[in-house]
Structure formats: C-alpha cells, structure tokens
Design a protein around this motif. Structure first.
Motif, PDB file in Angstrom:
ATOM      1  N   ALA A   1     -71.559 -21.909  36.241  1.00 30.34           N
ATOM      2  CA  ALA A   1     -72.498 -22.849  36.957  1.00 30.34           C
ATOM      3  C   ALA A   1     -72.359 -24.366  36.723  1.00 30.34           C
ATOM      4  O   ALA A   1     -72.196 -25.031  37.233  1.00 30.34           O
ATOM      5  N   ASP A   2     -72.081 -24.365  35.187  1.00 26.39           N
ATOM      6  CA  ASP A   2     -71.954 -25.790  34.467  1.00 26.39           C
ATOM      7  C   ASP A   2     -71.143 -25.567  33.350  1.00 26.39           C
ATOM      8  O   ASP A   2     -71.700 -25.609  32.194  1.00 26.39           O
ATOM      9  N   PRO A   3     -69.857 -25.846  33.491  1.00 24.50           N
ATOM     10  CA  PRO A   3     -68.926 -25.695  32.501  1.00 24.50           C
ATOM     11  C   PRO A   3     -69.011 -26.743  31.276  1.00 24.50           C
ATOM     12  O   PRO A   3     -68.452 -26.371  30.099  1.00 24.50           O
ATOM     13  N   LYS A   4     -69.595 -27.762  31.597  1.00 19.33           N
ATOM     14  CA  LYS A   4     -69.813 -28.916  30.712  1.00 19.33           C
ATOM     15  C   LYS A   4     -71.139 -29.007  29.859  1.00 19.33           C
ATOM     16  O   LYS A   4     -70.982 -29.710  28.970  1.00 19.33           O
ATOM     17  N   ASP A   5     -72.044 -27.894  29.961  1.00 19.18           N
ATOM     18  CA  ASP A   5     -73.178 -27.793  29.435  1.00 19.18           C
ATOM     19  C   ASP A   5     -72.973 -26.839  28.281  1.00 19.18           C
ATOM     20  O   ASP A   5     -72.831 -26.010  28.132  1.00 19.18           O
ATOM     21  N   PRO A   6     -73.191 -27.508  26.972  1.00 19.42           N
ATOM     22  CA  PRO A   6     -72.783 -26.957  25.614  1.00 19.42           C
ATOM     23  C   PRO A   6     -73.727 -25.696  25.479  1.00 19.42           C
ATOM     24  O   PRO A   6     -73.684 -24.792  24.506  1.00 19.42           O
ATOM     25  N   THR A   7     -75.038 -25.718  25.986  1.00 15.37           N
ATOM     26  CA  THR A   7     -76.244 -24.858  26.017  1.00 15.37           C
ATOM     27  C   THR A   7     -75.846 -23.410  25.959  1.00 15.37           C
ATOM     28  O   THR A   7     -75.985 -22.603  25.130  1.00 15.37           O
ATOM     29  N   ALA A   8     -75.001 -22.930  27.250  1.00 12.87           N
ATOM     30  CA  ALA A   8     -74.529 -21.863  27.522  1.00 12.87           C
ATOM     31  C   ALA A   8     -73.717 -21.218  26.602  1.00 12.87           C
ATOM     32  O   ALA A   8     -73.760 -19.954  26.154  1.00 12.87           O
ATOM     33  N   TYR A   9     -72.897 -22.319  25.970  1.00 14.59           N
ATOM     34  CA  TYR A   9     -71.698 -21.710  25.038  1.00 14.59           C
ATOM     35  C   TYR A   9     -72.548 -21.315  23.727  1.00 14.59           C
ATOM     36  O   TYR A   9     -72.046 -20.258  22.914  1.00 14.59           O
ATOM     37  N   VAL A  10     -73.515 -22.014  23.101  1.00 15.70           N
ATOM     38  CA  VAL A  10     -74.289 -21.543  22.009  1.00 15.70           C
ATOM     39  C   VAL A  10     -74.951 -20.280  22.233  1.00 15.70           C
ATOM     40  O   VAL A  10     -74.983 -19.353  21.416  1.00 15.70           O
ATOM     41  N   ASN A  11     -75.410 -20.194  23.481  1.00 13.22           N
ATOM     42  CA  ASN A  11     -76.118 -18.892  23.688  1.00 13.22           C
ATOM     43  C   ASN A  11     -75.396 -17.559  23.903  1.00 13.22           C
ATOM     44  O   ASN A  11     -75.608 -16.600  23.221  1.00 13.22           O
ATOM     45  N   MET A  12     -74.221 -18.058  24.213  1.00 15.42           N
ATOM     46  CA  MET A  12     -72.825 -16.892  24.344  1.00 15.42           C
ATOM     47  C   MET A  12     -72.548 -16.425  22.959  1.00 15.42           C
ATOM     48  O   MET A  12     -72.513 -15.320  22.631  1.00 15.42           O
ATOM     49  N   GLY A  13     -72.260 -17.573  22.147  1.00 13.62           N
ATOM     50  CA  GLY A  13     -72.200 -17.357  20.708  1.00 13.62           C
ATOM     51  C   GLY A  13     -73.083 -16.598  20.037  1.00 13.62           C
ATOM     52  O   GLY A  13     -73.038 -15.797  19.180  1.00 13.62           O
ATOM     53  N   THR A  14     -74.397 -16.926  20.156  1.00 14.91           N
ATOM     54  CA  THR A  14     -75.596 -16.130  19.406  1.00 14.91           C
ATOM     55  C   THR A  14     -75.462 -14.714  19.981  1.00 14.91           C
ATOM     56  O   THR A  14     -75.653 -13.945  19.170  1.00 14.91           O
TER      57      THR A  14
END
Length: 220
Positions: A29-42
């Motif tokens: 939905a928003d590939p430039k938002d770093p939050t979702a990448y951190v959440n996936m890493g978590t």
C-alpha cells in the motif's frame, strides 16, 4: 484499523501467516513507508529468521536513514545474537535519532553491562526506571548496576523497591541481603537470606551465604 495494526493484532495472537499478509499489504500500500518493513522484520525475528529480519530493517533505513525504530530493532537483534558491539552501535544510533523510551534505555544499559562497562550502563538503566517505574526487571537490573558501581546504599534502596513490586523475587532479595551486609546491617541480612530460602530452598547463593554467617556466628 490499518494493515500494520492488523498485523500486530495477528502477531500477538500467534497468527503468523495472517500477520505476514497484513504487513505485506502495508508494504504494497505504501512501499516508501519504513514502518511496515520494521514490522515485517519484527515478525521474522520472532520466528527466529534473523537474516531476513535484518534485510527488512536495512530496507527501512534505506528509505529513512534516521528511522530510530529500525535501529532499535537491529540493536535488539544483535543483542539476542550476542553481538554486543554491533548492538551498542545500533541502539546508540536509535537514541541519537530521537527514540527515548524505557525499552531502548534498558536494552542499551544491558548492552553496556554485557560489554563490561557498568559506568556507561548505569545512566541508561536509571533513565529506563524513570520512564517505567513499575517494571520489575528494569528496576532489578538498575539495582544490580548500582551495586556494581559501588553505590551500595542506593542499590539497597532500589532493590527494596523491587521487593515492593514483587516480594517473591528471590534474586532481588538475595542481592538486597548482600547490600545490607555491606552496610553493616547483619541481622537484617540474615533475615532476608532466610526469607529467600523460604521462597526458594534451592537458591544456592543464599544458602551458601547463610551457611557462612552461621559458621561465623558459631565461631563467636
């Protein structure tokens, strides 16, 4: 509820596949938002997939090199892996980029403890207790750090507070007893050791300390 919120709801429920889908949807939905990448890493880190988790944290930092949560997540990953030098660098960078919560200060304080640097660890653990005054483990580790820095009276006061939060915390009570001994309060020390053994008869350190005191009293 957005995709990230849905993902954490599933993660807390142990629904890993649904959590992964929600975080993937957030990235799409928003590939430039770093939050979702951190959440996936978590999520990946919770599944013991540290290598892939690290790639997601690094992707978040590619998008935003000042994203403090990604540095914190990397630091926690490195700490879990026993890579304390790398953990310190990542956690300190999270601090420098504005993250100021109890978990960060606690992790950074514990990292300094692992590096054999209790002097630098002490203010981080103190700050963690200021931000979260009811966390038993944070207070306990702060008390230990005070003792390691030879601030025995202050250590005794903090460990006493730990026991107000959890009277059956036998390690805190044992260290409180030892602090009392250093302060010359031998009778109180002995009573605390007895209480430790009442809660946990197999507590070896408390048993050994009590036997030494019994031996000294017998000699007298």
């Amino acid at each position: 509820m957005d995709f990230n919120e849905q993902g954490f709801k599933h993660l807390e429920a142990g629904e890993m596949e649904l959590a992964a889908k929600a975080f993937t949807d957030a990235i799409e939905a928003d590939p430039k938002d770093p939050t979702a990448y951190v959440n996936m890493g978590t999520l990946l880190q919770s599944m013991n997939d540290a290598d892939r988790a690290l790639r997601f944290y690094d992707k978040a930092l590619e998008l935003d090199p000042t994203f403090a949560s990604a540095y914190y997540a990397k630091g926690a990953l490195y700490y879990a892996a026993g890579l304390f030098v790398d953990a310190e660098a990542a956690l300190r960078t999270a601090l420098l980029n504005g993250l100021d919560d109890a978990d960060l200060h606690f992790m950074l304080g514990m990292t300094y403890q692992q590096l054999g640097d209790p002097v630098r660890g002490l203010p981080r653990l103190e700050r963690a207790t200021e931000l979260n005054a009811v966390d038993v483990e944070i207070a306990f580790q702060y008390g230990l750090a005070l003792a390691q820095n030879e601030q025995i009276e202050e250590a005794a006061e903090v460990l006493e507070q730990v026991l107000l939060l959890d009277e059956q915390h036998t390690d805190a009570r044992y260290n409180y007893a030892i602090a009392l001994a250093f302060l010359g309060r031998q009778d109180e020390c002995y009573a605390e050791l007895e209480t430790v053994l009442a809660y946990q008869p197999e507590h070896r350190l408390a048993r050994d300390a009590k036997e030494k005191m019994d031996h000294l009293l017998g000699d007298n």
